[in-house]
Motif scaffolding. Structure first.
Motif, PDB file in Angstrom:
ATOM      1  N   GLN A   1      -3.552   0.755  -3.713  1.00  0.00           N
ATOM      2  CA  GLN A   1      -2.961  -0.556  -3.995  1.00  0.00           C
ATOM      3  C   GLN A   1      -3.124  -0.840  -5.476  1.00  0.00           C
ATOM      4  O   GLN A   1      -4.133  -0.458  -6.082  1.00  0.00           O
ATOM      5  CB  GLN A   1      -3.671  -1.664  -3.220  1.00  0.00           C
TER       6      GLN A   1
ATOM      7  N   LYS B   1       0.826  -1.202   0.000  1.00  0.00           N
ATOM      8  CA  LYS B   1       0.000   0.000   0.000  1.00  0.00           C
ATOM      9  C   LYS B   1       0.863   1.256   0.000  1.00  0.00           C
ATOM     10  O   LYS B   1       1.936   1.288   0.589  1.00  0.00           O
ATOM     11  CB  LYS B   1      -0.900   0.046   1.239  1.00  0.00           C
TER      12      LYS B   1
ATOM     13  N   ILE C   1      -5.559   5.811   0.286  1.00  0.00           N
ATOM     14  CA  ILE C   1      -4.714   4.620   0.364  1.00  0.00           C
ATOM     15  C   ILE C   1      -4.802   3.951  -0.999  1.00  0.00           C
ATOM     16  O   ILE C   1      -5.898   3.796  -1.548  1.00  0.00           O
ATOM     17  CB  ILE C   1      -5.163   3.665   1.484  1.00  0.00           C
TER      18      ILE C   1
ATOM     19  N   CYS D   1       0.166   5.297   1.071  1.00  0.00           N
ATOM     20  CA  CYS D   1      -0.800   6.081   1.840  1.00  0.00           C
ATOM     21  C   CYS D   1      -0.447   7.561   1.784  1.00  0.00           C
ATOM     22  O   CYS D   1       0.722   7.924   1.702  1.00  0.00           O
ATOM     23  CB  CYS D   1      -0.791   5.644   3.308  1.00  0.00           C
TER      24      CYS D   1
END
Length: 178
Positions: A90, A75, A88, A77
């Motif tokens: 991904q 991830k 966030i 952030c």
């Protein structure tokens, strides 16, 4: 410790109640990070704020926001300096993100260790693109930095030791203009 290197004197000692696993500053804030807590120091008045975190490793600051990687969760952030999450991110192109850095326009550059690549993420986290890969000599990239004024990016990467049958690798730095 904050040190004035020109005057060779200590400006302030900062007592932490957590480990120091990363440090970033933008000239206004100093962020000292661990995987569970981060301390934010306002460099104008030296006030300190401690925020509980959640697994972040490497950090960077840009325009009052804190950017970080969560290595084991793949991830990226972004938080306000108050700790409030902004986004966030991904993506399959980011596998074990190590360090990250930002250019002068707020684009986030991430070293993706297990994908052997450098991925750039838009400032709003809506799009990402792999910009460097093994085809450009990138192997197990860890460290990355960009000089925001010149656009010069430095990436550490492994290179195979020539004429070495043991498959040993050395770290080297590649320099790119973005």
């Amino acid at each position: 410790m904050l040190v004035d290197v020109e005057e060779d004197k200590i400006i302030k000692t900062i007592n932490l109640f957590h480990q120091c696993e990363g440090v970033a500053s933008d000239g206004k804030l100093l962020v000292i990070n661990s995987r569970k807590t981060r301390t934010i120091v306002n460099l104008n008045d030296m006030s300190q704020t401690e925020l509980k975190g959640g697994g972040e490793t490497h950090i960077s600051l840009f325009q009052g926001n804190i950017y970080s990687t969560i290595y084991y969760e793949n991830k990226i952030c972004c938080y306000k300096e108050t700790g409030e999450p902004l986004w966030i991110f991904q993506h399959k192109d980011i596998d074990c993100p190590e360090e990250l850095t930002l250019d002068k326009n707020g684009f986030v550059y991430i070293s993706s260790l297990h994908n052997n690549s450098i991925v750039v993420l838009s400032p709003d986290s809506k799009t990402c693109k792999t910009i460097l890969s093994e085809a450009y000599g990138i192997k197990s990239p860890v460290h990355i930095d960009i000089h925001r004024e010149t656009g010069v990016m430095i990436v550490s990467s492994e290179t195979k030791v020539e004429k070495d049958v043991s498959n040993d690798y050395n770290q080297t730095a590649f320099v790119y203009k973005i």
